[in-house]
Write a protein that holds these residues in place. Structure first.
Motif, mmCIF file in Angstrom:
data_model
loop_
_atom_site.group_PDB
_atom_site.id
_atom_site.type_symbol
_atom_site.label_atom_id
_atom_site.label_comp_id
_atom_site.label_asym_id
_atom_site.label_seq_id
_atom_site.Cartn_x
_atom_site.Cartn_y
_atom_site.Cartn_z
ATOM 1 N N GLN A 183 0.848 -1.191 0.000
ATOM 2 C CA GLN A 183 0.000 0.000 0.000
ATOM 3 C C GLN A 183 0.886 1.245 0.000
ATOM 4 N N VAL A 184 0.665 2.112 -0.961
ATOM 5 C CA VAL A 184 1.490 3.306 -1.113
ATOM 6 C C VAL A 184 0.592 4.543 -1.031
ATOM 7 N N ALA A 185 0.952 5.462 -0.148
ATOM 8 C CA ALA A 185 0.210 6.717 -0.019
ATOM 9 C C ALA A 185 1.011 7.817 -0.710
ATOM 10 N N PRO A 186 0.593 8.234 -1.902
ATOM 11 C CA PRO A 186 1.388 9.222 -2.628
ATOM 12 C C PRO A 186 1.235 10.634 -2.072
ATOM 13 N N ARG A 231 0.625 14.525 -2.853
ATOM 14 C CA ARG A 231 -0.346 15.029 -3.822
ATOM 15 C C ARG A 231 -0.017 16.465 -4.200
ATOM 16 N N GLN A 243 9.133 4.596 1.922
ATOM 17 C CA GLN A 243 8.811 3.618 2.950
ATOM 18 C C GLN A 243 9.519 2.305 2.623
ATOM 19 N N SER A 249 1.386 12.074 -6.739
ATOM 20 C CA SER A 249 0.242 12.234 -7.633
ATOM 21 C C SER A 249 0.097 13.693 -8.038
ATOM 22 N N GLN A 254 -5.906 7.624 -10.884
ATOM 23 C CA GLN A 254 -6.421 7.522 -9.524
ATOM 24 C C GLN A 254 -7.364 6.334 -9.383
ATOM 25 N N ARG A 292 -4.641 1.406 -9.719
ATOM 26 C CA ARG A 292 -3.280 0.894 -9.576
ATOM 27 C C ARG A 292 -3.122 -0.510 -10.148
ATOM 28 N N THR A 350 -0.599 9.235 -11.095
ATOM 29 C CA THR A 350 0.345 8.881 -10.038
ATOM 30 C C THR A 350 1.588 8.244 -10.635
ATOM 31 N N GLU A 404 4.802 6.128 -9.303
ATOM 32 C CA GLU A 404 5.314 5.351 -8.164
ATOM 33 C C GLU A 404 6.699 4.835 -8.513
#
Length: 637
Positions: free
Chosen positions: A54-57, A59, A104, A116, A145, A148, A190, A192
């Motif tokens: 799980q990746v929280a970009p 923004r 991370q 993003s 968005q 993924r 996004t 990554e």
């Protein structure tokens, strides 16, 4: 005199003219060739392992896009602009992007971060990623968005190869160091970045100073099996009312499967044209791609190219997009270009999809009143067919902005380097630029300009004559075959993996073996195709021998028979498997070097076709001892 854009063309009442599907040839001309059904894709779906993280970009919201009516750079004539660049100050330099990325740690020891971008009101977005430093084993993912699972994934080494083409062509500017990501639908995109174990985040040095905002809707609803058309809201589907759906004309099936919609990025923004895949004398499956020079005129723009194949309706006059459509996202190599006759020859950096046709062509001069067929993507719409007559010839000169002025000697003259066409059914529009004119089923011209519209019969379209261009591009399309039998000996992709546990790389030319490794060995990180070689014994090529080290789990590859025999006799841990592929022992024939390293810490060897990756490894990894050029391969099919 006619002055016009590739955007405006004509159509008149239907005439009783026969449009044959084949015709006479010439001393230099080839038949069509079909890409085999078993041609593998390079970019395969992500594994569940890749999606598990799980990746929280971070923004970056660029707000609403406001058109620049002042227009510091005027739009190019003769092309259909579909997107504008927007500046991103939050990621404009290496330090700024670095502050956005929150790395991370992954369970196996690698790292991942994402960012993003939102550009409000966009129908689609692409990112201009300026690369200063990037590990070849980094994985870059691009997705819309909430999508993924459908991400496009590319290894750093593949990005570096694209940028090397720009630099070899002499572009060391920021534009030449910029990788334009594939586009996504919607107003948010996004990016990554995943690094394998042992690769520090400090080795990623890049920025995103520009974002491409698509203000035209380039998407059409995909055929979902329903009977109700869903395309009424698709703005780009509004080509002229007299356009003819190509799916209704099965007699031109070979020609329509050779045509692709093009989207690319210039200094001014995003543009749309049409191009044609063309065959060569040897039917070598080399993806030569013909379009207009006013569309793509240099390597840096060619590197941004995306091509859309089978971009047409699934059935006659259906207003939805066939689910068979495929997109190539890895750009092209610029081979030849000239303002007049307005022509560019590219070589796609990816193998065209299965079923694509390498069009036949004919270098003979054509005669007045011959029936002609144009196949194109007007306004980026689903594929269309236009039917007309070769009405004469002309000489056209460029104004330097993509527009031309065309002058005919007389109404019936065939003198000039452009054919003049009068349409009887259908027309051509913006986005049709660069598309092919077919006579007797063979390519004989490339669309440059005109002023034809649906409502008048006294306007014309001009095509750069293939017979006038042919002497300049003959070296590619009429090259002597490298194998005794045409249609055999095509090069195949060699795929690369990185073992996150051992730090060794694995290479295979077998797509089934690649897919087996992806599914059965989660520790092997797929890094796309690294180069192209011959899968079978081929004239002038030597075998590259493959060994497996039972102690380290790594593979070793050599083109040297004496080294092969030495390893067999003196290194019992190395099990000889078989020839892996076939390549050249020396330069020539457009081949490029494979660089070989020895890891003094693990005892494994590493091979790269990228000079940028070679230099990165020398600078960053002291355990890797650079040995020499191992042999020579190709970086395109």
């Amino acid at each position: 005199m006619v002055s016009g854009l590739c955007a405006l063309f004509m159509g008149v009442a239907m005439a009783q003219v026969a449009f044959p599907s084949w015709g006479p040839g010439s001393q230099d001309g080839v038949e069509a060739y079909v890409q085999p059904a078993d041609t593998p894709d390079e970019f395969v779906p992500l594994t569940k392992k890749a999606l598990a993280v799980q990746v929280a970009p971070a923004r970056v919201d660029l707000g609403e896009w406001v058109p620049d009516k002042a227009g510091s750079t005027p739009p190019r004539e003769g092309m259909l602009q579909v997107g504008a660049k927007r500046a991103s100050t939050a990621t404009a330099d290496v330090g700024a992007l670095g502050r956005q990325l929150q790395w991370q740690t992954l369970s196996q020891g690698g790292q991942v971060a994402a960012v993003s971008f939102v550009t409000r009101g966009a129908f689609g977005v692409r990112l201009g990623v300026q690369i200063d430093k990037l590990p070849g084993s980094a994985l870059l993912r691009v997705y819309a968005q909430g999508q993924r699972e459908g991400a496009f994934q590319i290894a750093g080494q593949r990005v570096l190869q694209t940028l090397e083409l720009n630099q070899r062509a002499g572009d060391n500017s920021p534009a030449g160091r910029t990788w334009w990501t594939p586009g996504v639908d919607g107003e948010e995109i996004t990016l990554e970045i995943e690094l394998p174990p042992g690769i520090p985040a400090s080795t990623v040095q890049m920025s995103i100073p520009s974002v491409l905002h698509f203000y035209e809707n380039l998407s059409l609803p995909i055929d979902d099996g329903s009977t109700q058309p869903q395309a009424s809201e698709a703005k780009i589907g509004e080509s002229a009312y007299c356009e003819l759906d190509a799916t209704c004309y099965d007699q031109y099936d070979a020609q329509r499967n050779a045509v692709a919609r093009m989207i690319y990025v210039t200094a001014e923004g995003g543009y749309l044209c049409t191009g044609t895949l063309v065959n060569d004398k040897a039917s070598s499956a080399t993806p030569y791609f013909l379009t207009a020079n006013h569309c793509i005129a240099d390597q840096t723009v060619a590197s941004t190219l995306q091509t859309y194949w089978f971009y047409r309706s699934p059935s006659c006059n259906a207003k939805v997009l066939s689910s068979a459509t495929r997109t190539l996202k890895n750009g092209a190599t610029f081979l030849y270009g000239a303002e007049t006759p307005d022509t560019t020859l590219l070589r796609l950096n990816d193998a065209p999809p299965a079923g694509a046709v390498f069009a036949g062509w004919d270098s003979a001069s054509r005669t007045r009143n011959e029936p002609v067929v144009g196949i194109h993507h007007p306004r980026g719409d689903l594929l269309k067919v236009s039917l007309g007559l070769l009405d004469g010839a002309a000489n056209c000169t460029s104004n330097g902005l993509g527009g031309v002025r065309c002058v005919s000697d007389s109404a019936t003259s065939m003198n000039g380097t452009y054919y003049r066409v009068r349409w009887l059914q259908g027309t051509t529009e913006g986005g049709s630029s660069g598309s092919g004119m077919f006579v007797g089923g063979k390519l004989t011209g490339t669309l440059t300009a005109g002023n034809a519209v649906c409502t008048t019969g006294q306007s014309y379209t001009f095509y750069a004559r293939f017979d006038a261009v042919y002497p300049a591009i003959r070296q590619w399309l009429w090259a002597e075959p490298t194998t005794p039998t045409p249609g055999t000996g095509q090069r195949s992709a060699v795929y690369r993996f990185y073992n996150v546990k051992t730090g060794a790389h694995f290479y295979t030319i077998s797509a089934p073996e690649r897919d087996f490794v992806i599914s059965a060995y989660p520790d092997f990180q797929y890094e796309n195709a690294v180069f192209y070689a011959y899968p079978q014994p081929t004239a002038g090529m030597s075998a590259v021998y493959r060994f497996y080290n039972a102690t380290t789990g790594a593979h070793f590859y050599t083109i040297s028979q004496p080294e092969r025999d030495y390893v067999i006799s003196d290194f019992k841990d190395f099990k000889y498997e078989a020839p892996a592929w076939y390549a050249q022992t020396g330069p020539g024939n457009t081949a490029t070097p494979i660089y070989r390293f020895y890891n003094v810490k693990t005892g494994a060897h590493f091979y790269s076709a990228s000079a940028a990756e070679r230099d990165f490894v020398i600078a960053e990894f002291k355990d890797f001892h650079y040995e020499a050029i191992a042999y020579y391969i190709w970086t395109t099919p």
